[in-house]
Design a protein around this motif. Sequence first.
Motif, PDB file in Angstrom:
ATOM      1  N   THR A  78       0.808  -1.328   0.170  1.00  0.00           N
ATOM      2  CA  THR A  78      -0.211   0.459  -0.054  1.00  0.00           C
ATOM      3  C   THR A  78       0.299   0.797   0.177  1.00  0.00           C
ATOM      4  O   THR A  78       0.623   2.206  -1.001  1.00  0.00           O
ATOM      5  N   ALA A  79       2.352   1.581   0.892  1.00  0.00           N
ATOM      6  CA  ALA A  79       2.271   2.357   0.911  1.00  0.00           C
ATOM      7  C   ALA A  79       3.555   2.528  -0.304  1.00  0.00           C
ATOM      8  O   ALA A  79       3.530   3.867  -0.584  1.00  0.00           O
ATOM      9  N   LEU A  80       3.913   2.071  -1.010  1.00  0.00           N
ATOM     10  CA  LEU A  80       4.667   1.803  -2.507  1.00  0.00           C
ATOM     11  C   LEU A  80       3.597   2.136  -3.205  1.00  0.00           C
ATOM     12  O   LEU A  80       3.730   2.804  -4.466  1.00  0.00           O
ATOM     13  N   LYS A  81       2.552   1.875  -3.229  1.00  0.00           N
ATOM     14  CA  LYS A  81       1.633   2.363  -4.498  1.00  0.00           C
ATOM     15  C   LYS A  81       1.281   3.675  -4.220  1.00  0.00           C
ATOM     16  O   LYS A  81       1.283   4.371  -5.684  1.00  0.00           O
ATOM     17  N   ASN A  82       1.173   4.582  -3.744  1.00  0.00           N
ATOM     18  CA  ASN A  82       0.667   5.891  -2.415  1.00  0.00           C
ATOM     19  C   ASN A  82       2.441   5.971  -3.375  1.00  0.00           C
ATOM     20  O   ASN A  82       2.059   7.447  -3.453  1.00  0.00           O
ATOM     21  N   LEU A  83       3.520   6.078  -3.634  1.00  0.00           N
ATOM     22  CA  LEU A  83       4.386   6.184  -4.116  1.00  0.00           C
ATOM     23  C   LEU A  83       4.462   6.755  -6.058  1.00  0.00           C
ATOM     24  O   LEU A  83       5.132   7.268  -6.999  1.00  0.00           O
ATOM     25  N   SER A  84       3.248   5.668  -6.624  1.00  0.00           N
ATOM     26  CA  SER A  84       3.330   5.659  -7.642  1.00  0.00           C
ATOM     27  C   SER A  84       5.337   5.079  -8.678  1.00  0.00           C
ATOM     28  O   SER A  84       5.116   6.138  -9.358  1.00  0.00           O
ATOM     29  N   ILE A  85       5.542   4.335  -7.564  1.00  0.00           N
ATOM     30  CA  ILE A  85       6.666   3.569  -8.041  1.00  0.00           C
ATOM     31  C   ILE A  85       6.597   3.713  -9.773  1.00  0.00           C
ATOM     32  O   ILE A  85       6.037   1.930 -10.026  1.00  0.00           O
ATOM     33  N   PRO A  86       7.182   3.558 -10.803  1.00  0.00           N
ATOM     34  CA  PRO A  86       6.866   3.425 -12.466  1.00  0.00           C
ATOM     35  C   PRO A  86       7.560   1.905 -12.600  1.00  0.00           C
ATOM     36  O   PRO A  86       7.517   1.358 -13.158  1.00  0.00           O
ATOM     37  N   ASN A  87       8.839   1.785 -11.489  1.00  0.00           N
ATOM     38  CA  ASN A  87       9.359   0.583 -12.092  1.00  0.00           C
ATOM     39  C   ASN A  87      10.501   0.285 -10.706  1.00  0.00           C
ATOM     40  O   ASN A  87      10.628   0.303  -9.797  1.00  0.00           O
ATOM     41  N   LEU A  88      10.655  -1.450 -10.433  1.00  0.00           N
ATOM     42  CA  LEU A  88      11.111  -1.946  -9.397  1.00  0.00           C
ATOM     43  C   LEU A  88      12.344  -3.401 -10.025  1.00  0.00           C
ATOM     44  O   LEU A  88      12.147  -3.997 -11.201  1.00  0.00           O
ATOM     45  N   ARG A  89      13.762  -2.873  -9.486  1.00  0.00           N
ATOM     46  CA  ARG A  89      14.779  -3.293 -10.238  1.00  0.00           C
ATOM     47  C   ARG A  89      15.038  -4.662  -8.575  1.00  0.00           C
ATOM     48  O   ARG A  89      14.727  -4.869  -8.449  1.00  0.00           O
ATOM     49  N   TRP A  90      15.571  -5.962  -9.963  1.00  0.00           N
ATOM     50  CA  TRP A  90      15.095  -6.869  -8.844  1.00  0.00           C
ATOM     51  C   TRP A  90      15.913  -8.976  -9.970  1.00  0.00           C
ATOM     52  O   TRP A  90      16.017  -8.300 -10.683  1.00  0.00           O
ATOM     53  N   PRO A  91      17.066  -9.130  -9.227  1.00  0.00           N
ATOM     54  CA  PRO A  91      16.939  -9.166  -8.156  1.00  0.00           C
ATOM     55  C   PRO A  91      18.448  -9.279  -7.387  1.00  0.00           C
ATOM     56  O   PRO A  91      18.292  -9.471  -5.981  1.00  0.00           O
ATOM     57  N   GLY A  92      19.086  -8.091  -7.760  1.00  0.00           N
ATOM     58  CA  GLY A  92      20.181  -7.592  -7.383  1.00  0.00           C
ATOM     59  C   GLY A  92      20.624  -6.375  -9.059  1.00  0.00           C
ATOM     60  O   GLY A  92      20.698  -6.431  -9.288  1.00  0.00           O
ATOM     61  N   GLY A  93      21.561  -5.884  -8.059  1.00  0.00           N
ATOM     62  CA  GLY A  93      23.012  -5.619  -7.004  1.00  0.00           C
ATOM     63  C   GLY A  93      23.841  -7.051  -7.405  1.00  0.00           C
ATOM     64  O   GLY A  93      23.400  -7.804  -8.002  1.00  0.00           O
ATOM     65  N   CYS A  94      24.168  -7.031  -6.012  1.00  0.00           N
ATOM     66  CA  CYS A  94      25.651  -8.044  -6.378  1.00  0.00           C
ATOM     67  C   CYS A  94      25.286  -9.810  -6.417  1.00  0.00           C
ATOM     68  O   CYS A  94      25.469 -10.865  -6.968  1.00  0.00           O
ATOM     69  N   PHE A  95      23.387 -10.312  -5.616  1.00  0.00           N
ATOM     70  CA  PHE A  95      23.355 -11.037  -5.378  1.00  0.00           C
ATOM     71  C   PHE A  95      22.795 -11.911  -7.251  1.00  0.00           C
ATOM     72  O   PHE A  95      23.047 -13.048  -7.325  1.00  0.00           O
ATOM     73  N   ALA A  96      22.408 -10.621  -7.975  1.00  0.00           N
ATOM     74  CA  ALA A  96      22.209 -11.107  -9.390  1.00  0.00           C
ATOM     75  C   ALA A  96      23.052 -12.667 -10.051  1.00  0.00           C
ATOM     76  O   ALA A  96      22.505 -13.614 -10.493  1.00  0.00           O
ATOM     77  N   ASP A  97      24.821 -11.897  -9.533  1.00  0.00           N
ATOM     78  CA  ASP A  97      25.515 -12.853 -10.731  1.00  0.00           C
ATOM     79  C   ASP A  97      25.743 -13.707  -9.784  1.00  0.00           C
ATOM     80  O   ASP A  97      26.790 -14.530 -10.382  1.00  0.00           O
ATOM     81  N   ASP A  98      24.418 -14.632  -9.040  1.00  0.00           N
ATOM     82  CA  ASP A  98      25.265 -15.797  -8.462  1.00  0.00           C
ATOM     83  C   ASP A  98      24.094 -15.944  -7.910  1.00  0.00           C
ATOM     84  O   ASP A  98      23.673 -16.988  -7.530  1.00  0.00           O
ATOM     85  N   TYR A  99      22.729 -15.683  -9.163  1.00  0.00           N
ATOM     86  CA  TYR A  99      21.439 -16.028  -9.140  1.00  0.00           C
ATOM     87  C   TYR A  99      21.380 -17.176  -9.703  1.00  0.00           C
ATOM     88  O   TYR A  99      20.817 -16.415 -11.143  1.00  0.00           O
ATOM     89  N   HIS A 100      20.487 -17.952  -9.784  1.00  0.00           N
ATOM     90  CA  HIS A 100      20.233 -18.946 -11.303  1.00  0.00           C
ATOM     91  C   HIS A 100      18.811 -20.102 -10.470  1.00  0.00           C
ATOM     92  O   HIS A 100      18.312 -19.886  -9.406  1.00  0.00           O
ATOM     93  N   TRP A 101      17.793 -19.083 -11.488  1.00  0.00           N
ATOM     94  CA  TRP A 101      16.602 -18.532 -11.779  1.00  0.00           C
ATOM     95  C   TRP A 101      15.649 -19.424 -11.595  1.00  0.00           C
ATOM     96  O   TRP A 101      14.930 -19.752 -10.731  1.00  0.00           O
ATOM     97  N   ARG A 102      15.960 -21.133 -11.806  1.00  0.00           N
ATOM     98  CA  ARG A 102      14.707 -21.978 -11.526  1.00  0.00           C
ATOM     99  C   ARG A 102      15.153 -22.125 -10.006  1.00  0.00           C
ATOM    100  O   ARG A 102      14.547 -23.097  -9.889  1.00  0.00           O
ATOM    101  N   ASP A 103      16.073 -22.027  -9.489  1.00  0.00           N
ATOM    102  CA  ASP A 103      16.136 -22.405  -7.943  1.00  0.00           C
ATOM    103  C   ASP A 103      14.582 -21.225  -7.235  1.00  0.00           C
ATOM    104  O   ASP A 103      14.357 -22.299  -6.411  1.00  0.00           O
ATOM    105  N   GLY A 104      14.239 -20.604  -8.199  1.00  0.00           N
ATOM    106  CA  GLY A 104      13.682 -19.021  -7.297  1.00  0.00           C
ATOM    107  C   GLY A 104      12.286 -20.129  -7.701  1.00  0.00           C
ATOM    108  O   GLY A 104      10.937 -19.265  -8.360  1.00  0.00           O
ATOM    109  N   ILE A 105      11.707 -21.543  -8.961  1.00  0.00           N
ATOM    110  CA  ILE A 105      10.049 -21.760  -9.960  1.00  0.00           C
ATOM    111  C   ILE A 105       9.949 -22.917  -8.554  1.00  0.00           C
ATOM    112  O   ILE A 105      10.834 -23.744  -7.733  1.00  0.00           O
ATOM    113  N   GLY A 106       8.737 -23.161  -9.149  1.00  0.00           N
ATOM    114  CA  GLY A 106       7.579 -24.297  -8.380  1.00  0.00           C
ATOM    115  C   GLY A 106       7.407 -24.450  -7.495  1.00  0.00           C
ATOM    116  O   GLY A 106       7.627 -23.529  -6.647  1.00  0.00           O
ATOM    117  N   PRO A 107       7.292 -25.532  -6.869  1.00  0.00           N
ATOM    118  CA  PRO A 107       6.882 -25.587  -5.135  1.00  0.00           C
ATOM    119  C   PRO A 107       7.813 -24.940  -4.123  1.00  0.00           C
ATOM    120  O   PRO A 107       8.925 -25.499  -4.202  1.00  0.00           O
TER     121      PRO A 107
END
Length: 514
Positions: A78-107
């Motif tokens: 609710t608070a972020l919607k009040n800012l009308s944020i136009p975009n959100l960047r994820w998952p990093g940052g430094c974390f991005a270059d050690d992140y493997h997307w298949r780890d974060g899907i499925g059950p």
Amino acid sequence: MPRCIRLFSVALLCLTAAPTLAGEATAVVNVDQDAGRINRHIYGHFAEHLGRCIYDGIWVGPDSPIPNTDGARNDVVTALKNLSIPNLRWPGGCFADDYHWRDGIGPQDKRPKRINMHWGQVIDTNEFGTHEFLNLCELLDTEPYLAGNVGSGTPQEMRDWIEYMTFDGDSELANLRRKNGREEPWKVPYFGVGNENWGCGGNMRPEYYADLYRRYSTYCRSFSGNRMTLVACGANGLDANWTRVMTERIGRRMPAISLHYYTVYPAWANKTVATGFGEEEWAAVLSECLRMRTAIGNAEASLDKIDPRNRIGLFVDEWGAWYQNEPGTPGYALYQQNSLRDALLAGITLHIFHEHNDRVRMANIAQVVNVLQAMILTEGDKMLPTPSYHLFEMYRVHQDATRLPLDVESPEYAFGDHSLPALSVSASKNEAGEVNISIVNAHATEEMDLKIDLKGSEAESVTGRILTANQLDAHNTFDAPNSVEPSGFDNAKLSGATLEAAIPAHSVVVLTLK
């Protein structure tokens, strides 16, 4: 009466009777001219798997007693919607270059637990992954900006992720997405080809990364009507050589290039504190943030040589204040308080982005919750907006508005070895014809009398809002969450095409002319 008491009384009387000091500043705002659009995407945000930004900050899980929507905290959404944020960047940052997307899907209970090697070597459960992030963006009505893994990933892994998210046909990866609960593809308009590859993203030389960008970007295709802007990794702060090499070796093959600049004073090894500072630290940090103008200028100098028509966007996709972490919190979590000083820092920096609106198309303050210059702080089921949050809310009026060219003559504010113009001013006009003028008075102690000549204006009324406090390091706490928040400002007078306002010390004022 003893002589010492009489002297003290006289001194106190003189102090209380003395008029408020005021500097004089002038400005000319050309209301009838068009200096281009202020892209709403410069008001973007950044969320990394770092400290308590994702877990506890954004994500509590669907079984949490904290009210949530499919695991995302309702109060934060609710608070972020009040800012009308136009975009959100994820998952990093430094974390991005050690992140493997298949780890974060499925059950979620079947997802592998991985070490977050960059930020404390804590265990990341991968409970928050691709579906959770993109669903969050839909809740926020904001556009996703993803950072792909170049440092430890492969071109195949990157192109498969894009297909998984955005392809609408009958392919193995699209069907896997459907099996995991998402029938329709998402729109992914922005995709970063690596992050900080000069540092945590691989410690690469620009020549090497430029070749990797050419290779990886070849396989980053837009599917099923999704139009994706690829973002090349750009320079660290004032490093002009990185951008020069990138432009020479890649040229206009990159639709956009990033730039990272954090306001850190003094040097990295001896960062200042977020609160409990005096006027010297106030002046030092605010003068240091002006180096953003130099960082952008260095990048523009190389980009202009190969792209004089400004087709390549400059994305300042990490910026903000970086101080010592709060006592009692782990250093790797980068948790810091957020004071009135940070709101002024954000206001001045956003004005710099406005000045460079022909090239700067996106910016992402770091970070959205509980990390660095955060918009929001959480503690259990408690949530509070920071002074930076309120600054962004006040500045919403500039999003996608037409920038109005202006000239400002301001006194200098100097303290010790540090100096900067006391006033920073920006102006824009929205589609309804309203003119909004944002004014930052960086002077710690002195009010500024500002007289503005409104060229071509037909405005008949002025209203205003102000963000300020009694102390330079004023901030919101969970015991006092509303100590710093905007209020009405009625110390502005419009007479024909002349606007006069007394801008209090250490404040931000936004005036609206109708």
